[in-house]
Design an enzyme around this catalytic site. Structure first.
Site, PDB file in Angstrom:
ATOM      1  N   ASP A  21     -10.181   4.660  -3.962  1.00  0.00           N
ATOM      2  CA  ASP A  21      -8.819   4.472  -3.071  1.00  0.00           C
ATOM      3  C   ASP A  21      -7.818   3.874  -3.851  1.00  0.00           C
ATOM      4  O   ASP A  21      -7.979   3.196  -4.879  1.00  0.00           O
ATOM      5  CB  ASP A  21      -9.557   3.746  -1.965  1.00  0.00           C
ATOM      6  CG  ASP A  21      -8.287   3.630  -0.767  1.00  0.00           C
ATOM      7  OD1 ASP A  21      -7.645   4.630  -0.621  1.00  0.00           O
ATOM      8  OD2 ASP A  21      -8.463   2.941   0.143  1.00  0.00           O
ATOM      9  N   GLY A  24      -2.373   6.939  -3.540  1.00  0.00           N
ATOM     10  CA  GLY A  24      -1.013   6.913  -2.864  1.00  0.00           C
ATOM     11  C   GLY A  24      -0.237   5.631  -3.272  1.00  0.00           C
ATOM     12  O   GLY A  24       0.947   5.783  -3.750  1.00  0.00           O
ATOM     13  N   ARG A  25      -0.859   4.567  -3.257  1.00  0.00           N
ATOM     14  CA  ARG A  25       0.022   3.276  -3.424  1.00  0.00           C
ATOM     15  C   ARG A  25       0.270   3.272  -4.943  1.00  0.00           C
ATOM     16  O   ARG A  25       1.291   2.633  -5.102  1.00  0.00           O
ATOM     17  CB  ARG A  25      -0.816   2.052  -2.869  1.00  0.00           C
ATOM     18  CG  ARG A  25      -0.613   1.769  -1.489  1.00  0.00           C
ATOM     19  CD  ARG A  25      -1.781   0.930  -0.886  1.00  0.00           C
ATOM     20  NE  ARG A  25      -2.935   1.780  -0.888  1.00  0.00           N
ATOM     21  CZ  ARG A  25      -4.142   1.177  -0.564  1.00  0.00           C
ATOM     22  NH1 ARG A  25      -4.420  -0.202  -0.361  1.00  0.00           N
ATOM     23  NH2 ARG A  25      -5.306   1.802  -0.522  1.00  0.00           N
ATOM     24  N   ARG A  34       2.838  11.213  -4.013  1.00  0.00           N
ATOM     25  CA  ARG A  34       1.475  11.033  -3.873  1.00  0.00           C
ATOM     26  C   ARG A  34       0.616  11.800  -4.793  1.00  0.00           C
ATOM     27  O   ARG A  34      -0.386  11.406  -5.185  1.00  0.00           O
ATOM     28  CB  ARG A  34       1.197  11.175  -2.391  1.00  0.00           C
ATOM     29  CG  ARG A  34       1.879  10.137  -1.588  1.00  0.00           C
ATOM     30  CD  ARG A  34       1.315  10.195  -0.068  1.00  0.00           C
ATOM     31  NE  ARG A  34      -0.359  10.045   0.135  1.00  0.00           N
ATOM     32  CZ  ARG A  34      -0.829   8.779   0.130  1.00  0.00           C
ATOM     33  NH1 ARG A  34      -0.364   7.828   0.186  1.00  0.00           N
ATOM     34  NH2 ARG A  34      -2.264   8.990   0.416  1.00  0.00           N
ATOM     35  N   THR A  67     -14.250  13.200   5.877  1.00  0.00           N
ATOM     36  CA  THR A  67     -14.192  14.049   7.298  1.00  0.00           C
ATOM     37  C   THR A  67     -12.865  13.639   7.911  1.00  0.00           C
ATOM     38  O   THR A  67     -12.330  14.262   8.537  1.00  0.00           O
ATOM     39  CB  THR A  67     -15.437  13.761   8.043  1.00  0.00           C
ATOM     40  OG1 THR A  67     -15.494  12.298   8.372  1.00  0.00           O
ATOM     41  CG2 THR A  67     -16.594  14.723   7.623  1.00  0.00           C
ATOM     42  N   GLU A  68     -12.172  12.407   7.823  1.00  0.00           N
ATOM     43  CA  GLU A  68     -11.167  11.946   8.212  1.00  0.00           C
ATOM     44  C   GLU A  68      -9.833  12.504   7.509  1.00  0.00           C
ATOM     45  O   GLU A  68      -8.630  12.282   8.005  1.00  0.00           O
ATOM     46  CB  GLU A  68     -11.292  10.383   8.496  1.00  0.00           C
ATOM     47  CG  GLU A  68     -12.110  10.018   9.758  1.00  0.00           C
ATOM     48  CD  GLU A  68     -13.540  10.163   9.279  1.00  0.00           C
ATOM     49  OE1 GLU A  68     -13.928   9.782   8.069  1.00  0.00           O
ATOM     50  OE2 GLU A  68     -14.394  10.487   9.849  1.00  0.00           O
ATOM     51  N   ASN A  69     -10.092  12.786   6.132  1.00  0.00           N
ATOM     52  CA  ASN A  69      -8.789  13.003   5.275  1.00  0.00           C
ATOM     53  C   ASN A  69      -8.231  14.365   5.770  1.00  0.00           C
ATOM     54  O   ASN A  69      -7.058  14.655   5.292  1.00  0.00           O
ATOM     55  CB  ASN A  69      -9.352  13.042   3.870  1.00  0.00           C
ATOM     56  CG  ASN A  69      -9.566  11.702   3.204  1.00  0.00           C
ATOM     57  OD1 ASN A  69     -10.477  11.394   2.455  1.00  0.00           O
ATOM     58  ND2 ASN A  69      -8.824  10.568   3.778  1.00  0.00           N
ATOM     59  N   TRP A  70      -8.736  14.920   6.612  1.00  0.00           N
ATOM     60  CA  TRP A  70      -8.161  16.376   7.080  1.00  0.00           C
ATOM     61  C   TRP A  70      -6.935  16.013   7.875  1.00  0.00           C
ATOM     62  O   TRP A  70      -6.099  16.779   8.243  1.00  0.00           O
ATOM     63  CB  TRP A  70      -9.192  17.071   8.045  1.00  0.00           C
ATOM     64  CG  TRP A  70     -10.379  17.746   7.400  1.00  0.00           C
ATOM     65  CD1 TRP A  70     -11.478  17.319   7.356  1.00  0.00           C
ATOM     66  CD2 TRP A  70     -10.219  18.811   6.218  1.00  0.00           C
ATOM     67  NE1 TRP A  70     -12.530  17.989   6.440  1.00  0.00           N
ATOM     68  CE2 TRP A  70     -11.578  19.106   5.823  1.00  0.00           C
ATOM     69  CE3 TRP A  70      -9.260  19.598   5.990  1.00  0.00           C
ATOM     70  CZ2 TRP A  70     -11.930  20.012   4.950  1.00  0.00           C
ATOM     71  CZ3 TRP A  70      -9.660  20.483   4.835  1.00  0.00           C
ATOM     72  CH2 TRP A  70     -10.938  20.680   4.638  1.00  0.00           C
ATOM     73  N   ARG A 189     -15.267  -0.719  -3.996  1.00  0.00           N
ATOM     74  CA  ARG A 189     -14.223  -0.142  -3.320  1.00  0.00           C
ATOM     75  C   ARG A 189     -12.829  -0.980  -4.026  1.00  0.00           C
ATOM     76  O   ARG A 189     -12.535  -2.066  -3.720  1.00  0.00           O
ATOM     77  CB  ARG A 189     -13.984  -0.323  -2.020  1.00  0.00           C
ATOM     78  CG  ARG A 189     -12.648   0.130  -1.248  1.00  0.00           C
ATOM     79  CD  ARG A 189     -12.771   0.478   0.007  1.00  0.00           C
ATOM     80  NE  ARG A 189     -11.355   1.444   0.403  1.00  0.00           N
ATOM     81  CZ  ARG A 189     -11.538   1.889   1.715  1.00  0.00           C
ATOM     82  NH1 ARG A 189     -12.502   1.810   2.551  1.00  0.00           N
ATOM     83  NH2 ARG A 189     -10.320   2.756   2.076  1.00  0.00           N
ATOM     84  N   SER A 197     -14.997   2.729   5.617  1.00  0.00           N
ATOM     85  CA  SER A 197     -14.405   3.983   5.812  1.00  0.00           C
ATOM     86  C   SER A 197     -15.327   4.968   5.967  1.00  0.00           C
ATOM     87  O   SER A 197     -15.203   6.084   5.249  1.00  0.00           O
ATOM     88  CB  SER A 197     -13.114   4.218   4.749  1.00  0.00           C
ATOM     89  OG  SER A 197     -12.336   3.472   4.883  1.00  0.00           O
TER      90      SER A 197
HETATM   91  C1  IPE Z   1     -11.444   6.697   1.747  1.00  0.00           C
HETATM   92  O1  IPE Z   1     -10.032   6.285   1.736  1.00  0.00           O
HETATM   93  C2  IPE Z   1     -11.791   8.155   1.349  1.00  0.00           C
HETATM   94  C3  IPE Z   1     -11.636   8.289   0.152  1.00  0.00           C
HETATM   95  C4  IPE Z   1     -11.513   7.455  -0.767  1.00  0.00           C
HETATM   96  C5  IPE Z   1     -11.997   9.645  -0.131  1.00  0.00           C
HETATM   97  P1  IPE Z   1      -9.124   6.278   2.784  1.00  0.00           P
HETATM   98  O2  IPE Z   1      -7.944   6.008   2.272  1.00  0.00           O
HETATM   99  O3  IPE Z   1      -9.282   7.750   3.164  1.00  0.00           O
HETATM  100  O4  IPE Z   1      -9.633   5.275   3.826  1.00  0.00           O
HETATM  101  P2  IPE Z   1      -8.935   4.424   4.789  1.00  0.00           P
HETATM  102  O5  IPE Z   1      -8.074   5.588   5.726  1.00  0.00           O
HETATM  103  O6  IPE Z   1      -8.162   3.425   4.256  1.00  0.00           O
HETATM  104  O7  IPE Z   1      -9.938   3.883   5.741  1.00  0.00           O
HETATM  105  C1  IPE Z   2      -7.542   7.942  -2.196  1.00  0.00           C
HETATM  106  O1  IPE Z   2      -6.440   7.470  -2.245  1.00  0.00           O
HETATM  107  C2  IPE Z   2      -7.771   9.301  -2.395  1.00  0.00           C
HETATM  108  C3  IPE Z   2      -8.360  10.067  -1.197  1.00  0.00           C
HETATM  109  C4  IPE Z   2      -8.433   9.500  -0.004  1.00  0.00           C
HETATM  110  C5  IPE Z   2      -8.328  11.424  -1.261  1.00  0.00           C
HETATM  111  P1  IPE Z   2      -5.252   7.527  -1.385  1.00  0.00           P
HETATM  112  O2  IPE Z   2      -4.657   8.669  -1.165  1.00  0.00           O
HETATM  113  O3  IPE Z   2      -6.343   7.057   0.230  1.00  0.00           O
HETATM  114  O4  IPE Z   2      -4.441   6.603  -1.561  1.00  0.00           O
HETATM  115  P2  IPE Z   2      -3.739   5.089  -0.657  1.00  0.00           P
HETATM  116  O5  IPE Z   2      -4.775   4.649   0.063  1.00  0.00           O
HETATM  117  O6  IPE Z   2      -2.784   5.990   0.219  1.00  0.00           O
HETATM  118  O7  IPE Z   2      -2.970   4.378  -1.595  1.00  0.00           O
HETATM  119 MG    MG Z   3      -6.333   5.271   0.854  1.00  0.00          MG
END
Ligand code: IPE
Ligand code: IPE
Ligand code: MG
Length: 241
Positions: A21, A24-25, A34, A67-70, A189, A197
């Site tokens: 994780d 994006g940040r 991103r 499954t929530e990343n969709w 994590r 998550s």
């Molecule tokens: C968890 O990260 C899923 C993966 C790293 C693939 P997310 O960024 O999706 O989780 P939340 O939204 O912070 O809980």
């Molecule tokens: C993890 O990084 C990658 C996936 C969940 C696929 P994020 O994209 O969740 O990064 P943040 O949490 O927005 O920084």
């Molecule tokens: Mg994230």
């Protein structure tokens, strides 16, 4: 500090799970899109898989897509798919050479055809390997995994393959995607979030947790060794004294 030197090579966790994780940040901090964070994150996958292999870790489970990343914008999802294809294409030869078995957690058939075919190829071509298991969680949710296992158990029960007495906490594990991996010793994590998550909910019953503020694209071999070094200082009692 050089944590690689500090790690006790005789007490390496057998199975590590990582919630990758913070991509994006990481990008945002640099004023980048991103997608650049995801690219940097996928480069880290290469480094960390290699480090785990060299440390003699038996199973590594990487959370790549939940499954929530969709819920994310479709262009971001497409970028992640593209990186996945690129990863498999560029790494498969090395993975095969290193005798690593790829296993997918989750229903990856919901991904675009191109992704499905690359992954199916990787699964087929590494199925006999046994030095290390690389579990990749794709379209994965821990709750979904438990429901799936339950359905399969009921199906086996209905077909007289098992009896009610055969169902217990150990036999349940055989119905999980991680059935070939040892118990999860260490859950890592990065990125500062203090939650799981929907990752490996059944498997983490007695895992040690390691949270780090480092963002995944900055998570290198030394950070991995720092997590393992920390793990080695824990007193794992498993409910005993
Ligand atoms: C968890 O990260 C899923 C993966 C790293 C693939 P997310 O960024 O999706 O989780 P939340 O939204 O912070 O809980
Ligand atoms: C993890 O990084 C990658 C996936 C969940 C696929 P994020 O994209 O969740 O990064 P943040 O949490 O927005 O920084
Ligand atoms: Mg994230």
């Amino acid at each position: 500090m050089n944590y690689k030197e500090l790690v006790d090579k005789e007490n390496i966790p057998k199975h590590i799970g990582i919630i990758m994780d913070g991509n994006g940040r990481w990008a945002k901090k640099r004023g980048l899109p991103r997608s650049m964070g995801h690219k940097a994150g996928s480069d880290k996958v290469v480094e960390i898989v290699e480090s785990c292999y060299n440390l003699g870790i038996k199973a590594l489970t990487l959370y790549a897509f939940s499954t929530e990343n969709w819920k994310r914008p479709s262009d971001e999802i497409s970028k992640l798919m593209e990186l996945l294809i690129f990863y498999v294409k560029t790494q498969l030869a090395k993975i095969k050479k290193n005798n690593i078995k790829i296993n997918v957690l989750g229903d990856y058939t919901k991904f675009p055809d191109k992704v499905v075919s690359e992954i199916t190829k990787a699964l087929n071509e590494t199925s006999e390997n046994d030095k290390m298991i690389l579990n990749i969680a794709l379209n994965y949710g821990g709750q979904q995994e438990i429901v799936r296992a339950t359905k399969n158990i009921i199906s086996d029960l209905n077909n007289n393959i098992i009896t009610l007495d055969d169902i217990n906490t150990d036999s349940f594990k055989k119905y999980l995607y991680t059935f070939e991996s040892p118990d999860l010793d260490l859950l890592i994590r990065p990125s500062g979030e203090l939650r799981v998550s929907n990752f490996l909910l059944y498997q983490l019953a007695y895992s040690e947790f390691y949270f780090s503020d480092v963002l995944w694209p900055d998570f290198d071999e030394n950070e991995l060794c720092k997590a393992i070094y920390d793990f080695q200082s824990r007193d794992r009692r498993f409910g005993g004294l």
